[in-house]
Structure formats: structure tokens, C-alpha cells
Scaffold this motif. Structure first.
Motif, PDB file in Angstrom:
ATOM      1  N   PHE A   1      -5.275 112.781  98.843  1.00  0.00           N
ATOM      2  CA  PHE A   1      -4.479 112.270  99.968  1.00  0.00           C
ATOM      3  C   PHE A   1      -3.745 113.430 100.656  1.00  0.00           C
ATOM      4  O   PHE A   1      -3.728 113.528 101.879  1.00  0.00           O
ATOM      5  CB  PHE A   1      -3.471 111.221  99.491  1.00  0.00           C
ATOM      6  CG  PHE A   1      -2.739 110.550 100.616  1.00  0.00           C
ATOM      7  CD1 PHE A   1      -3.208 109.360 101.154  1.00  0.00           C
ATOM      8  CD2 PHE A   1      -1.591 111.107 101.155  1.00  0.00           C
ATOM      9  CE1 PHE A   1      -2.543 108.745 102.200  1.00  0.00           C
ATOM     10  CE2 PHE A   1      -0.924 110.498 102.205  1.00  0.00           C
ATOM     11  CZ  PHE A   1      -1.397 109.309 102.726  1.00  0.00           C
ATOM     12  N   HIS A   2      -3.149 114.325  99.865  1.00  0.00           N
ATOM     13  CA  HIS A   2      -2.439 115.474 100.432  1.00  0.00           C
ATOM     14  C   HIS A   2      -3.402 116.409 101.160  1.00  0.00           C
ATOM     15  O   HIS A   2      -3.064 116.942 102.229  1.00  0.00           O
ATOM     16  CB  HIS A   2      -1.663 116.222  99.346  1.00  0.00           C
ATOM     17  CG  HIS A   2      -0.477 115.475  98.835  1.00  0.00           C
ATOM     18  ND1 HIS A   2       0.592 115.120  99.634  1.00  0.00           N
ATOM     19  CD2 HIS A   2      -0.187 114.998  97.594  1.00  0.00           C
ATOM     20  CE1 HIS A   2       1.491 114.463  98.916  1.00  0.00           C
ATOM     21  NE2 HIS A   2       1.039 114.374  97.681  1.00  0.00           N
TER      22      HIS A   2
ATOM     23  N   ILE B   1       1.789 106.964  98.772  1.00  0.00           N
ATOM     24  CA  ILE B   1       2.229 108.143  99.531  1.00  0.00           C
ATOM     25  C   ILE B   1       2.246 107.840 101.028  1.00  0.00           C
ATOM     26  O   ILE B   1       3.124 108.304 101.755  1.00  0.00           O
ATOM     27  CB  ILE B   1       1.355 109.372  99.223  1.00  0.00           C
ATOM     28  CG1 ILE B   1       1.530 109.787  97.765  1.00  0.00           C
ATOM     29  CG2 ILE B   1       1.720 110.549 100.139  1.00  0.00           C
ATOM     30  CD1 ILE B   1       0.597 110.909  97.321  1.00  0.00           C
TER      31      ILE B   1
ATOM     32  N   SER C   1      -9.201 103.931  96.555  1.00  0.00           N
ATOM     33  CA  SER C   1      -8.018 104.402  95.837  1.00  0.00           C
ATOM     34  C   SER C   1      -8.158 105.899  95.572  1.00  0.00           C
ATOM     35  O   SER C   1      -8.560 106.319  94.496  1.00  0.00           O
ATOM     36  CB  SER C   1      -7.818 103.631  94.535  1.00  0.00           C
ATOM     37  OG  SER C   1      -8.922 103.838  93.682  1.00  0.00           O
TER      38      SER C   1
ATOM     39  N   PRO D   1      -7.130 109.786  94.902  1.00  0.00           N
ATOM     40  CA  PRO D   1      -6.069 110.441  94.131  1.00  0.00           C
ATOM     41  C   PRO D   1      -5.033 111.086  95.058  1.00  0.00           C
ATOM     42  O   PRO D   1      -5.336 111.432  96.206  1.00  0.00           O
ATOM     43  CB  PRO D   1      -6.810 111.519  93.333  1.00  0.00           C
ATOM     44  CG  PRO D   1      -8.264 111.294  93.536  1.00  0.00           C
ATOM     45  CD  PRO D   1      -8.435 110.386  94.698  1.00  0.00           C
ATOM     46  N   ASP D   2      -3.829 111.260  94.541  1.00  0.00           N
ATOM     47  CA  ASP D   2      -2.743 111.855  95.325  1.00  0.00           C
ATOM     48  C   ASP D   2      -3.122 113.216  95.900  1.00  0.00           C
ATOM     49  O   ASP D   2      -2.839 113.507  97.062  1.00  0.00           O
ATOM     50  CB  ASP D   2      -1.480 112.000  94.479  1.00  0.00           C
ATOM     51  CG  ASP D   2      -0.876 110.660  94.095  1.00  0.00           C
ATOM     52  OD1 ASP D   2      -1.393 109.610  94.537  1.00  0.00           O
ATOM     53  OD2 ASP D   2       0.106 110.658  93.337  1.00  0.00           O
TER      54      ASP D   2
ATOM     55  N   HIS E   1      -1.998 103.024  99.849  1.00  0.00           N
ATOM     56  CA  HIS E   1      -1.593 104.200  99.074  1.00  0.00           C
ATOM     57  C   HIS E   1      -0.077 104.375  99.140  1.00  0.00           C
ATOM     58  O   HIS E   1       0.504 104.410 100.214  1.00  0.00           O
ATOM     59  CB  HIS E   1      -2.286 105.457  99.604  1.00  0.00           C
ATOM     60  CG  HIS E   1      -2.388 106.541  98.587  1.00  0.00           C
ATOM     61  ND1 HIS E   1      -1.296 107.225  98.112  1.00  0.00           N
ATOM     62  CD2 HIS E   1      -3.459 107.043  97.932  1.00  0.00           C
ATOM     63  CE1 HIS E   1      -1.686 108.123  97.221  1.00  0.00           C
ATOM     64  NE2 HIS E   1      -3.001 108.026  97.092  1.00  0.00           N
TER      65      HIS E   1
ATOM     66  N   LYS F   1       5.377 106.048 101.768  1.00  0.00           N
ATOM     67  CA  LYS F   1       6.470 107.020 101.722  1.00  0.00           C
ATOM     68  C   LYS F   1       6.531 107.823 103.023  1.00  0.00           C
ATOM     69  O   LYS F   1       7.607 108.034 103.587  1.00  0.00           O
ATOM     70  CB  LYS F   1       6.286 107.961 100.524  1.00  0.00           C
ATOM     71  CG  LYS F   1       7.362 109.004 100.382  1.00  0.00           C
ATOM     72  CD  LYS F   1       7.094 109.911  99.191  1.00  0.00           C
ATOM     73  CE  LYS F   1       8.148 111.014  99.170  1.00  0.00           C
ATOM     74  NZ  LYS F   1       7.776 112.122  98.320  1.00  0.00           N
ATOM     75  N   LYS F   2       5.375 108.259 103.524  1.00  0.00           N
ATOM     76  CA  LYS F   2       5.319 109.025 104.784  1.00  0.00           C
ATOM     77  C   LYS F   2       5.834 108.191 105.954  1.00  0.00           C
ATOM     78  O   LYS F   2       6.554 108.685 106.822  1.00  0.00           O
ATOM     79  CB  LYS F   2       3.893 109.503 105.066  1.00  0.00           C
ATOM     80  CG  LYS F   2       3.351 110.470 104.061  1.00  0.00           C
ATOM     81  CD  LYS F   2       3.789 111.864 104.364  1.00  0.00           C
ATOM     82  CE  LYS F   2       3.110 112.865 103.446  1.00  0.00           C
ATOM     83  NZ  LYS F   2       3.699 114.172 103.536  1.00  0.00           N
TER      84      LYS F   2
END
Length: 193
Positions: A24-25, A88, A18, A20-21, A86, A91-92
Motif C-alpha cells: 500500500f505504501h 491505512i 487485501s 499488505p501495508d 484498507h 487513516k490517510k
């Protein structure tokens, strides 16, 4: 626990599934650079040998870097399930589905080692650059075994771990028979359980 301790644990091995955002970015940015300067995902994708009409699962799809190519490879008669835990990542995938009008792609949010992908549906599952992050390989490999067809194929990349570790995890799971190896990945077929 402070935020810095939590991030430190995620990077050092605990809770590595897991991320963090922000991390991930950062990972997405690094992948874009790899693709820009070395066409990493293009070269890696060619080794998958996807065929028209297949049902394929991109498990741990991350920032959806293979989704458009996979959609094209399996064609209108095929199907691609893009699975990730995740938000994000999902979303991608949905952004790429909309941008490229990928009618044969479905984003699937995983919860732990469980996904809504139907049983025995996949001709091929690929799990690229993520196996090193899996904390419970047996549970993860059991989920992949659940969704693969009897004559299906799993293509799993070592990620950031030695090949010996990948092979050990696959063998200890009891779910997969290793059929082939190359420098970039291991191919397996499902064992009858």
C-alpha cells in the motif's frame, strides 16, 4: 503458508483485495510520483465533472488523492464519502480531513463488499484505478448499486485490465447500463432491479 508465498499470491491475482501495508505504501509513493511528474490525478479528476451540492462516493479511495478536490467541488452543501477496505486508506482520509478541515468528507471503512454508506444517497460514485483488483465484481457492483440514487452516475476506471473486461463485468452484473465511454473510464447509470 510463508509470507513470500502470500505476497506472491496477492501480486498474481489471489487475495488481491487485501494488499499488505508495505505494498500500500509503495502504491502511494508511485501515485505521488505520477502526480508530481504528470499531474495524473488532476487530469483524471477533471473528467469526473463533480457539481456543487452533490453527494459523491470515492469508492476505493486508497491514499485519498482525490479527496481534497472532491470536497472543494461539491462545496459546503455537498458530501463526500471516502470508502476503502484498507485501514491505512482510512487513516490517510482522516489525516486529510484534519489537515484541510474538510467538514463535508466522511471516511468509511468497507468490510468486504459492504459499507456503512446509506442506501440511495450518491449522485455520483467514482471507482478509480481499483476495479481490476475486485475478486467478485457482481457483489462489488451490487454494493455500488445499493448506494446510488435512481438518477445517479457511476464512473469506473478500467485500472490494470483491458476495457473489454471492464465492460463484460459491468454487463454481467445486471446492475448497470453503460451510457458513455472515454479513454479513461466508463460511465454507467443504475438499472432498475
Amino acid at each position: 503458508m510463508s509470507a513470500s508465498n502470500s505476497l506472491g499470491e496477492k501480486l498474481s491475482g489471489k487475495n488481491r483485495e487485501s494488499i499488505p501495508d508495505l505494498l500500500f505504501h509503495a502504491m502511494t509513493f508511485i501515485m505521488k510520483l505520477m502526480d508530481l511528474f504528470s499531474n495524473y490525478s488532476g487530469k483524471n479528476f477533471k473528467t469526473l465533472n463533480l457539481k456543487s451540492g452533490q453527494t459523491v462516493v470515492d469508492y476505493g479511495c486508497g491514499p485519498a488523492r482525490y479527496i481534497h478536490k472532491a470536497s472543494s467541488a461539491v462545496g459546503k452543501q455537498g458530501k463526500v464519502f471516502a470508502v476503502d477496505g484498507h485501514p491505512i486508506a482510512i487513516k490517510k482520509v482522516n489525516e486529510k480531513i484534519k489537515k484541510y478541515r474538510l467538514s463535508n468528507v466522511e471516511a468509511v471503512q468497507a468490510k468486504g463488499y459492504s459499507s456503512a454508506v446509506p442506501d440511495c444517497i450518491a449522485d455520483l460514485i467514482y471507482a478509480l484505478d481499483m476495479f481490476h483488483m475486485i475478486e467478485d465484481p457482481k457483489a462489488f457492483l451490487a454494493e455500488l448499486h445499493r448506494i446510488i440514487k435512481k438518477d445517479g452516475c457511476l464512473v469506473i476506471e478500467d485500472g490494470h485490465q483491458p476495457r473489454e473486461q471492464t465492460l463484460k463485468k459491468l454487463e454481467e452484473s445486471g446492475y448497470w447500463q453503460i451510457t458513455d465511454q472515454c479513454s479513461s473510464h466508463v460511465r454507467c447509470c443504475p438499472k432498475e432491479i
